[in-house]
Write an enzyme that holds these catalytic residues in place. Structure first.
Site, PDB file in Angstrom:
ATOM      1  N   LYS A 107      12.034 -14.470 -17.126  1.00 56.26           N
ATOM      2  CA  LYS A 107      11.646 -15.748 -16.512  1.00 56.26           C
ATOM      3  C   LYS A 107      12.836 -16.733 -16.512  1.00 56.26           C
ATOM      4  O   LYS A 107      13.113 -17.393 -15.506  1.00 56.26           O
ATOM      5  CB  LYS A 107      10.465 -16.355 -17.292  1.00 56.26           C
ATOM      6  CG  LYS A 107      10.075 -17.747 -16.870  1.00 56.26           C
ATOM      7  CD  LYS A 107       9.474 -17.768 -15.492  1.00 56.26           C
ATOM      8  CE  LYS A 107       9.308 -19.183 -14.985  1.00 56.26           C
ATOM      9  NZ  LYS A 107       8.884 -19.211 -13.597  1.00 56.26           N
TER      10      LYS A 107
ATOM     11  N   CYS B 161      11.215 -26.692 -13.419  1.00 58.72           N
ATOM     12  CA  CYS B 161      11.542 -25.296 -13.769  1.00 58.72           C
ATOM     13  C   CYS B 161      13.037 -25.039 -13.684  1.00 58.72           C
ATOM     14  O   CYS B 161      13.687 -24.814 -14.701  1.00 58.72           O
ATOM     15  CB  CYS B 161      10.793 -24.341 -12.847  1.00 58.72           C
ATOM     16  SG  CYS B 161       9.038 -24.275 -13.216  1.00 58.72           S
TER      17      CYS B 161
HETATM   18  N1  LIG Z   1       4.180 -25.633 -12.672  1.00 54.88           N
HETATM   19  C1  LIG Z   1       4.925 -24.602 -12.294  1.00 54.88           C
HETATM   20  O1  LIG Z   1       5.290 -24.489 -11.131  1.00 54.88           O
HETATM   21  C2  LIG Z   1       5.300 -23.520 -13.275  1.00 54.88           C
HETATM   22  C3  LIG Z   1       5.727 -22.287 -12.773  1.00 54.88           C
HETATM   23  C4  LIG Z   1       6.028 -21.266 -13.676  1.00 54.88           C
HETATM   24  C5  LIG Z   1       5.920 -21.509 -15.038  1.00 54.88           C
HETATM   25  N2  LIG Z   1       5.505 -22.713 -15.501  1.00 54.88           N
HETATM   26  C6  LIG Z   1       5.379 -22.891 -16.940  1.00 54.88           C
HETATM   27  O2  LIG Z   1       3.993 -22.874 -17.280  1.00 54.88           O
HETATM   28  C7  LIG Z   1       3.753 -23.718 -18.407  1.00 54.88           C
HETATM   29  C8  LIG Z   1       2.692 -24.732 -18.069  1.00 54.88           C
HETATM   30  O3  LIG Z   1       3.171 -25.530 -17.007  1.00 54.88           O
HETATM   31  P1  LIG Z   1       2.238 -26.500 -16.156  1.00 54.88           P
HETATM   32  O4  LIG Z   1       3.046 -26.922 -14.974  1.00 54.88           O
HETATM   33  O5  LIG Z   1       0.913 -25.861 -15.965  1.00 54.88           O
HETATM   34  O6  LIG Z   1       2.095 -27.715 -17.177  1.00 54.88           O
HETATM   35  P2  LIG Z   1       1.118 -28.992 -17.050  1.00 54.88           P
HETATM   36  O7  LIG Z   1       1.784 -30.090 -17.751  1.00 54.88           O
HETATM   37  O8  LIG Z   1       0.666 -29.150 -15.636  1.00 54.88           O
HETATM   38  O9  LIG Z   1      -0.206 -28.539 -17.865  1.00 54.88           O
HETATM   39  C9  LIG Z   1      -0.214 -28.236 -19.224  1.00 54.88           C
HETATM   40  C10 LIG Z   1      -1.591 -28.608 -19.784  1.00 54.88           C
HETATM   41  O10 LIG Z   1      -1.635 -28.171 -21.154  1.00 54.88           O
HETATM   42  C11 LIG Z   1      -2.393 -29.126 -21.887  1.00 54.88           C
HETATM   43  N3  LIG Z   1      -2.101 -28.955 -23.320  1.00 54.88           N
HETATM   44  C12 LIG Z   1      -1.035 -29.402 -24.028  1.00 54.88           C
HETATM   45  N4  LIG Z   1      -1.129 -29.008 -25.313  1.00 54.88           N
HETATM   46  C13 LIG Z   1      -2.276 -28.297 -25.420  1.00 54.88           C
HETATM   47  C14 LIG Z   1      -2.921 -27.618 -26.487  1.00 54.88           C
HETATM   48  N5  LIG Z   1      -2.383 -27.592 -27.705  1.00 54.88           N
HETATM   49  N6  LIG Z   1      -4.095 -27.004 -26.258  1.00 54.88           N
HETATM   50  C15 LIG Z   1      -4.648 -27.009 -25.016  1.00 54.88           C
HETATM   51  N7  LIG Z   1      -4.083 -27.638 -23.963  1.00 54.88           N
HETATM   52  C16 LIG Z   1      -2.906 -28.262 -24.157  1.00 54.88           C
HETATM   53  C17 LIG Z   1      -1.985 -30.451 -21.296  1.00 54.88           C
HETATM   54  O11 LIG Z   1      -2.932 -31.450 -21.573  1.00 54.88           O
HETATM   55  C18 LIG Z   1      -1.867 -30.100 -19.793  1.00 54.88           C
HETATM   56  O12 LIG Z   1      -3.089 -30.358 -19.115  1.00 54.88           O
HETATM   57  C19 LIG Z   1       5.113 -24.328 -18.757  1.00 54.88           C
HETATM   58  O13 LIG Z   1       5.723 -23.555 -19.745  1.00 54.88           O
HETATM   59  C20 LIG Z   1       5.891 -24.215 -17.464  1.00 54.88           C
HETATM   60  O14 LIG Z   1       7.283 -24.166 -17.690  1.00 54.88           O
HETATM   61  C21 LIG Z   1       5.185 -23.718 -14.642  1.00 54.88           C
END
Ligand SMILES: NC(=O)c1ccc[n+]([C@@H]2O[C@H](COP(=O)([O-])OP(=O)(O)OC[C@H]3O[C@@H](n4cnc5c(N)ncnc54)[C@H](O)[C@@H]3O)[C@@H](O)[C@H]2O)c1
Length: 397
Positions: free
Chosen positions: A197, A251
């Site tokens: 990744k 990202c």
């Molecule tokens: N958004 C993208 O395009 C994308 C693409 C690939 C990978 N990622 C990766 O995926 C992961 C999540 O990204 P995202 O964009 O969904 O983030 P986001 O900020 O949209 O959502 C994360 C959610 O997790 C919740 N959270 C935080 N701590 C928590 C806990 N202890 N228990 C339960 N919920 C909790 C938050 O309240 C939030 O709603 C990251 O590592 C990111 O790098 C994101």
């Protein structure tokens, strides 16, 4: 665990394919909205699917976990401090909150983008607190690579890399993802999957840095960088990307630091690419400030400047880590808020910037700065009487 941009769509799609899902988030508003069938993120087509899986009871949201058969960690992984150290505290907190519910035969998967070794660390934590589960649960890492805006299609059709702590864990995770993934599921170990990744996003960052570096060289050499890249790409084995005003988003502008923080001696190219892409934004801001000063000297009044675009890439409303936002802020702060018209056609309002319609701003401005190649900007006719700073190739010729 985590109902954000990735976790919520994953929960919805899995639920739609018949998996019973409990979506957990520490944010009570997210949980409440989700249970009401209201999507709290922007993603085409997802609202209808959410309503469907909430209504038929396949998905319910909660602020606390419940006993389940499989647990997926999809929480944020930002960086912290000046050295851009990865912050895996959210992954750890989410893991700690599911540990009491784990039982023999369960599957635990991390999907959050994570530094190499995170899955091993979390496995160690799990077995420290629940030693009786050693060799009795399955642990894997499976990164997400969907493109926001096209998530419904990509969650199902993209290939995925699945890295277990051991082969049985990989197989167990594959059995789960088969419920909804039609793309190929590629088997590996968890460290390789974690690095994969980070590699994907660092590769993009390095390639964009090459284009941005060319743009700096061409500016000095008075060569049209767009024409140059177009011509170089006529070579059958050359494929140079397009330069812009930096690299943004959560990202590509973030993940390379997960490599450089851990392998500083070895990751020279990756670190330099980050520097070049950051420097490009700074350079753009300087160019604008210089153009404004020159205008004032020549015309004895301050120019009206149109900043065209705030998002981190064309045709989206996402401003996270956006270089255009950084450049606009920097220019506004440096010129005592002279007459700067801020344009972002993909959002209606912004809490910091007063937005102006793009045609109106173009009309009024003495200096027009193209920061993001939004499609509507391409229909604006080139106007010789204005100073045009085109950092994103609106007028490539
Ligand atoms: N958004 C993208 O395009 C994308 C693409 C690939 C990978 N990622 C990766 O995926 C992961 C999540 O990204 P995202 O964009 O969904 O983030 P986001 O900020 O949209 O959502 C994360 C959610 O997790 C919740 N959270 C935080 N701590 C928590 C806990 N202890 N228990 C339960 N919920 C909790 C938050 O309240 C939030 O709603 C990251 O590592 C990111 O790098 C994101």
């Amino acid at each position: 665990m985590g109902l954000g941009y990735i976790g919520l769509p994953t929960a919805i799609i899995a639920a739609k394919h018949g998996v019973q899902i409990i979506g957990v988030d520490i944010n009570p508003q997210v949980v409440e909205k989700t249970n009401q069938g209201q999507l709290h993120i922007v993603e085409p087509g997802m609202q209808e699917l959410l309503q469907e899986v909430i209504t038929n009871g396949q998905l319910k949201a909660s602020t606390t976990p419940e006993v389940s058969d499989a647990y997926f960690i999809v929480v944020p992984t930002p960086f912290k401090g000046g050295n851009h150290e990865p912050d895996i505290s959210y992954v750890e907190a989410a893991t700690r909150s599911v540990i009491p519910y784990l039982k023999e035969g369960d599957l635990y998967v991390i999907e959050s983008t994570s530094p190499v070794g995170t899955t091993d660390k979390m496995a160690k934590l799990i077995f420290e607190l629940r030693p009786e589960l050693q060799d009795k649960i399955y642990i894997a890492y499976c990164p997400e690579r969907v493109l926001p805006g096209n998530v419904i299609y990509e969650l199902v059709h993209n290939d995925r890399v699945i890295g277990g702590m051991n082969e049985v864990s990989t197989e167990k995770a594959i059995t789960f993802y088969r419920h909804f993934v039609q793309g190929t599921l590629h088997r590996t170990n968890c460290k390789t999957a974690e690095m994969c990744k980070l590699t994907e996003n660092s590769s993009r960052d390095v390639q964009i840095a090459f284009a941005n570096e060319l743009s700096l060289i061409c500016d000095k050499a008075d060569i049209n960088v767009w024409e140059l890249i177009n011509l170089a790409n006529k070579h059958p084995r050359v494929n140079i990307l397009q330069p812009g005003c930096g690299v943004g988003g959560h990202c590509i502008a973030v993940d390379p630091y997960f490599i450089t923080a851990e392998f500083p001696m070895e990751s020279k190219l990756i670190a330099t690419a980050r520097e070049i892409n950051n420097y490009k934004s700074f350079w753009c801001a300087e160019k604008i400030q210089n153009a404004m000063l020159r205008f004032e000297l020549e015309h004895h009044h301050k120019p009206v400047v149109a900043m065209m675009g705030l998002a981190f890439k064309p045709d989206i409303d996402d401003l996270r880590e956006a270089p255009a936002k950084y450049i606009t802020t920097r220019v506004m702060q440096s010129c005592n808020n002279a007459d700067i018209l801020v344009v972002e056609p993909n959002i209606k309002e912004h809490k910091v910037f007063k937005l102006t319609d793009y045609k109106e701003a173009y009309e009024q401005a003495d200096i027009v700065v193209f920061l993001v190649a939004h499609t509507p900007f391409k229909s604006l006719p080139y106007n010789n009487s204005k100073i045009i700073l085109d950092f994103c190739g609106i007028y490539k010729k």
